[in-house]
Scaffold this motif. Structure first.
Motif, short mmCIF file in Angstrom:
data_model
loop_
_atom_site.label_atom_id
_atom_site.label_comp_id
_atom_site.label_asym_id
_atom_site.label_seq_id
_atom_site.Cartn_x
_atom_site.Cartn_y
_atom_site.Cartn_z
N PHE A 262 0.84 -1.19 0.00
CA PHE A 262 0.00 0.00 0.00
C PHE A 262 0.88 1.25 0.00
O PHE A 262 0.55 2.27 0.63
N ASP A 263 1.98 1.17 -0.71
CA ASP A 263 2.96 2.25 -0.73
C ASP A 263 2.44 3.50 -1.41
O ASP A 263 3.00 4.59 -1.26
N TYR A 264 1.36 3.37 -2.18
CA TYR A 264 0.79 4.52 -2.87
C TYR A 264 -0.04 5.40 -1.93
O TYR A 264 -0.43 6.51 -2.31
N MET A 265 -0.35 4.92 -0.75
CA MET A 265 -1.10 5.75 0.20
C MET A 265 -0.23 6.92 0.64
O MET A 265 0.91 6.74 1.08
N SER A 324 -9.94 2.64 5.62
CA SER A 324 -10.44 1.54 6.45
C SER A 324 -10.36 0.25 5.64
O SER A 324 -9.91 0.24 4.51
N GLY A 325 -10.83 -0.84 6.23
CA GLY A 325 -10.83 -2.11 5.51
C GLY A 325 -9.58 -2.92 5.74
O GLY A 325 -8.89 -2.77 6.75
N ARG A 326 -9.26 -3.78 4.78
CA ARG A 326 -8.20 -4.77 5.00
C ARG A 326 -6.84 -4.14 5.20
O ARG A 326 -5.99 -4.71 5.89
N LYS A 424 -1.50 -5.91 -0.85
CA LYS A 424 -2.02 -5.36 -2.11
C LYS A 424 -1.38 -6.11 -3.27
O LYS A 424 -0.21 -6.48 -3.22
N SER A 425 -2.16 -6.35 -4.29
CA SER A 425 -1.63 -7.02 -5.47
C SER A 425 -0.51 -6.19 -6.09
O SER A 425 -0.44 -4.97 -5.90
N ILE A 426 0.38 -6.88 -6.82
CA ILE A 426 1.52 -6.18 -7.42
C ILE A 426 1.04 -5.04 -8.31
O ILE A 426 1.55 -3.93 -8.25
#
Length: 1001
Positions: A262-265, A324-326, A424-426
């Motif tokens: 989730f590096d794009y967050m 929120s979420g996974r 998160k998927s690639i």
């Protein structure tokens, strides 16, 4: 339309619920009611709840009908939506305010109603749940708990508005709404069979004995403590305090999100600096626990508040949003662990940070409860997901006191860091939507078959259902009706259907390709034994197909099946094109290719291999009246290096396919490129003897590579080293010099552009393979007199793929540029349709399940250890029942009605707050809250909207205001006006006649 919700009166709610149940055995669209196990409860706040699960403070606890829907599906703990002094129209909430495709984001935080309205909604809900529990015997009428939620500072909480709310929720007996509830229930006793006046009088007005404190980010610890003291000491309330993931510190949160993909967050450290610090939190919580103990009240923490991140890619119309979420789960369980360790497992934890069916058992068995959810309920299946959660938790042993199992909690933290579920998927997924816009009527569709899904519109729901039933032969008949290559597409199809599959919003898309292969493997011989050869069509024109790859084989199959004479010419000794000559053997065996070829031969197609096809003029002289060119993209894009040379990817793959036991390339092989061909090259190199290292060099990162995600994972599994953000410069002395790149602004495709840094690295290289793309050799077509465009693609008639030369067609790569196998089949079908009619519509009706109850029974059920399903069984059968917009609407503003025995979607304006969630999950490129036929309850609402829809002016004589195609019409429906489609007339008449309860104020 307006984003202002209008609550429904208690009379209207009672009428609606009981009339809907009488009509369809549903209440607010809920089809299956949860019935609690008698006598099994868990104690909290000196109250009992039959299940310690329910909706978190948020969109699912804002209106009465939301809470009712949650109760019917098994919720017994309700954290009603937060109230604060800023409310109603004064509260600035940008719309849409929810984006929940994967991890969820929102930009709203407390009730959009006025605080007195919110209190009325919660009191009505409390009262109605008491009635429903009794009437439908769903459980103990005292078996559920309401928990208030307030924010955000002491000054606001001490205002008369919030104090009146708290007092009214503690004892509603003196409120006007309570008296209205009593009066309405008694006035409507005829609606009930098990509810009488005595029962109504016995319903307790003490709605809530507990509260959760929600504070804004940046609230000082002494302010938090003062509020909690006020709630415990002055109001006598059992109290939870919401804790934020910021307790973990910026470095931990950033690293965790980065490690999990989730590096794009986008977030910085300012909230972490301004929020409550862990060192301050522990002593504060200890003091508050001691105060609660003295007051004989219960105290604990709520984990966690949502996590603030920046709006970086226009996800929502705000500057900041709450995640929120996974993705929140790994942070939340770590907060739980840190606090539990500090309190030796004796601190009560109310939990909601990413809880769902996949982790609720682990949470509960670690001693964490109650557990509330939000994100999972925002996805298809909606409230019905709660029933699976309730069933699972209620099957476990209930504790008698608070005690966290610290080893289990530690194990859960570690699991959250390693389980694929939380990674998160690639590659960030493309749009799940088809290109079509949603129609007003008859909108149910299987998006796997739509534009952007399967290019040949295969009957996917039909063959998935047949395989699920074990009827592989019928499934293969369905497949081969439109698909001449069941083995090839069952093995290496790019499966765009799966990118549109609604099941992706449950636990992942169905392996549609794998189910196809299963049918082919199980029923191929039986299919051949049952088929009959086509009868030749008299005087049918002879067709020559030049190219024996997937496109050519498909054209041969389709023409031969129609009884047309056809010959496929392939210059190679081996039929199959890239499938037999280029794609590595470990990906698809020649045996699989041959089986598809044999199907075409059975139909009567002739194959001539080992020599180039005759020229166009020679083919005509040989009597071929129609010619289809199906040659592939075999021309290679050359890699320009300052020095040294790279070898051609296709030549490399051909050599590896012909003899994978010989390695003339050395120990260190580097592949340049990021597409599927590059992945094939890298994996093929790993299979060569004597190879030590295979590196894949690309100027962007993995997330921005064009290869299919599946191919990336396979390459990683084979041990390929990905050297990202490198641009090759020169190859000298066994080393490849590369410039280091960084990612800059996004280009038109949405990918970030690589930007040179001026730094360089060298990588050992005995061989460099260039896999930077292929193209069609347009000179071949130009020599024939066939016109091409400036990109080298043949100019064709879009409907028939006929070129400027009459009776000459081009399909596959030459038409599209490098194309997928299923696109090649689509082109073959189109070209053959230009020659004759392709009869491939035999199973359209089989996509519909005649029993609608079956697909509806699947809604909200996810695959777990306790609920296994085969791939075929996972199909939601969207062409029979879609209704995702109904599932995901927290407010129940999208409803199903039956018009002439066909389900239709009606949008109800007054119940919608324009959260936008239905737009996310509608398979069309549309927003149901804007684009579906809408019912308006007032003339003002009608004129405040642009939605196509109607307002019943006079129900008795069916007088309506109608907006249709931009025009406003005043209609008498009983006159059957001819300027409105019959379907819409029937729709409006049905609502007025059979669904009048939806119009009650």
């Amino acid at each position: 339309m307006s984003d202002i919700m209008r609550p429904i009166s208690i009379e209207g709610l009672l009428s609606w619920m009981m009339a809907e149940y009488k009509k369809s055995n549903t209440i607010f669209g809920i089809r299956k009611f949860y019935q609690a196990e008698k006598g099994k409860t868990i104690s909290l706040f000196n109250e009992q709840m039959e299940t310690p699960v329910g909706p978190a403070a948020g969109p699912h606890t804002q209106l009465t009908q939301n809470i009712v829907a949650a109760y019917l599906t098994g919720s017994r703990f309700f954290e009603v939506k937060t109230v604060q002094v800023l409310d109603g129209e004064d509260l600035p909430v940008a719309k849409p305010c929810i984006a929940a495709r994967d991890e969820a984001y929102n930009c709203e935080w407390s009730t959009e109603l006025r605080v007195p309205q919110a209190m009325e909604e919660y009191i009505k809900a409390w009262f109605i749940l008491k009635l429903l529990a009794k009437e439908f015997e769903l459980g103990d009428p005292d078996g559920f708990i309401f928990n208030m939620s307030v924010g955000y500072d002491l000054k606001g909480i001490q205002t008369q508005k919030i104090q009146a709310y708290i007092d009214g929720m503690q004892d509603a007996s003196k409120t006007a709404i309570w008296q209205q509830c009593i009066a309405a229930a008694k006035a409507h006793l005829d609606l009930f069979t098990r509810v009488d006046e005595a029962y109504i009088d016995s319903i307790s007005p003490k709605v809530s004995h507990s509260i959760t404190l929600s504070t804004l980010h940046g609230c000082p610890p002494d302010e938090i403590e003062r509020i909690a003291v006020h709630l415990l000491q002055d109001k006598g309330l059992n109290t939870f305090i919401k804790c934020n993931p910021t307790l973990l510190g910026y470095e931990y949160a950033r690293k965790t999100m980065d490690d999990l993909g989730f590096d794009y967050m986008a977030f910085d450290d300012h909230h972490f600096k301004e929020d409550l610090q862990f060192a301050d939190a522990v002593p504060m919580l200890q003091r508050l626990q001691a105060l609660a103990d003295r007051k004989q009240l219960q105290f604990g923490v709520k984990i966690t508040n949502t996590f603030p991140v920046d709006v970086a890619q226009q996800e929502l119309p705000s500057e900041e949003m709450y995640m929120s979420g996974r993705s929140l789960f790994p942070l939340s369980v770590m907060v739980a662990k840190k606090l539990s360790d500090a309190f030796q497992g004796k601190l009560q934890i109310s939990y909601s940070g990413g809880a769902d069916i996949f982790n609720v058992k682990d949470l509960f068995e670690a001693g964490i409860w109650p557990i509330t959810v939000a994100t999972t309920l925002l996805k298809p299946g909606g409230y019905q997901r709660m029933q699976q959660i309730a069933n699972l938790v209620s099957s476990l042993a209930y504790p008698t006191h608070v005690r966290l199992d610290l080893p289990k909690l530690t194990a859960l933290v570690e699991k959250s860091k390693t389980q694929a579920r939380y990674q998160k998927s690639i590659k960030l997924p493309g749009s799940p939507k088809i290109k079509e816009e949603v129609p007003l009527l008859n909108c149910y569709t299987a998006p796997c078959r739509g534009t952007g899904g399967c290019p040949i519109n295969q009957d996917i729901p039909a063959y998935l259902r047949y395989v699920a039933e074990g009827n592989h032969l019928e499934a293969l008949k369905v497949i081969t009706d439109k698909n001449p290559l069941p083995f090839i597409t069952g093995t290496i199809c790019a499966h765009p259907c799966e990118t549109k599959c609604t099941r992706q919003f449950y636990e992942g898309a169905i392996d549609i390709r794998g189910v196809k292969l299963e049918a082919a493997q199980q029923a191929y011989d039986e299919l051949l034994a049952t088929m009959t050869k086509p009868e030749p069509v008299a005087n049918a024109p002879k067709t020559a197909v030049v190219g024996g790859g997937p496109a050519g084989i498909s054209a041969g199959y389709l023409l031969a099946r129609e009884g047309f004479p056809v010959t496929v010419f392939e210059k190679d000794e081996t039929i199959g094109g890239v499938c037999s000559q280029i794609v590595p053997e470990f990906r698809i065996a020649m045996e699989s290719v041959q089986r598809d070829v044999d199907l075409a031969k059975f139909m009567g197609a002739e194959f001539k291999c080992g020599a180039a096809a005759p020229s166009l003029s020679d083919l005509k002289q040989l009597g071929y009246e129609k010619i289809i060119y199906a040659i592939g993209a075999w021309k290679h894009n050359n890699l320009q290096l300052e020095s040294g040379e790279a070898i051609n990817s296709l030549e490399f793959l051909r050599a590896c396919r012909q003899n994978s036991h010989v390695n003339p390339y050395g120990e260190e092989i580097i592949v340049i490129g990021g597409g599927n061909t590059a992945m094939d090259c890298a994996r093929a190199a790993k299979h060569l003897p004597g190879v030590k290292n295979v590196s894949l060099v690309y100027r962007r990162d993995k997330r921005n590579m064009p290869a299919d995600e599946e191919e990336l994972y396979l390459a990683l599994a084979d041990g390929v080293t990905f050297r990202e953000l490198l641009a090759p410069i020169r190859l000298t002395d066994g080393k490849l010099k590369c410039e280091v790149m960084t990612l800059g602004a996004r280009d038109a495709s949405g990918r970030q552009k690589p930007v040179a840094t001026g730094d360089f690295v060298e990588i050992p290289a005995t061989t460099v393979v260039s896999a930077i793309g292929e193209k069609v050799d347009d000179s071949f077509f130009n020599q024939l007199g066939i016109q091409t465009d400036n990109r080298g693609r043949v100019i064709v008639d879009n409907d028939t793929l006929e070129t400027n030369l009459p009776d000459v067609y081009v399909i596959g790569d030459a038409n599209r540029g490098p194309a997928t196998i299923v696109e090649a089949i689509a082109d073959a079908t189109k070209a053959v349709n230009g020659i004759t009619t392709v009869h491939n519509q035999h199973f359209e009706r089989a996509n519909q399940n005649i029993d609608r109850r079956i697909p509806r029974s699947k809604r909200g059920l996810l695959v777990t250890e306790e609920n296994p399903m085969s791939q075929g069984q996972r199909c939601l059968e969207c062409s029979t029942i879609c209704e995702s917009c109904v599932d995901v609407c927290p407010n129940r503003a999208n409803v199903v009605i039956s018009v002439n025995d066909q389900p239709q979607i009606l949008h109800i304006d007054r119940m919608c707050n324009e959260c936008g969630n239905c737009e996310t999950f509608c398979p069309y490129s549309s927003a149901p809250y804007k684009d579906k036929f809408t019912l308006f309850n007032t003339e003002a609402e009608f004129y405040d909207s642009q939605n196509e829809g109607f307002y019943p002016v006079l129900d008795a004589n069916q007088q309506v205001l109608l907006r249709y195609k931009g025009d406003v019409l005043n209609l008498d429906l009983s006159a059957n006006p001819s300027d409105v489609p019959v379907g819409l007339l029937d729709f409006m008449k049905t609502v007025i006649t059979h669904y009048a309860f939806m119009m009650v104020e």
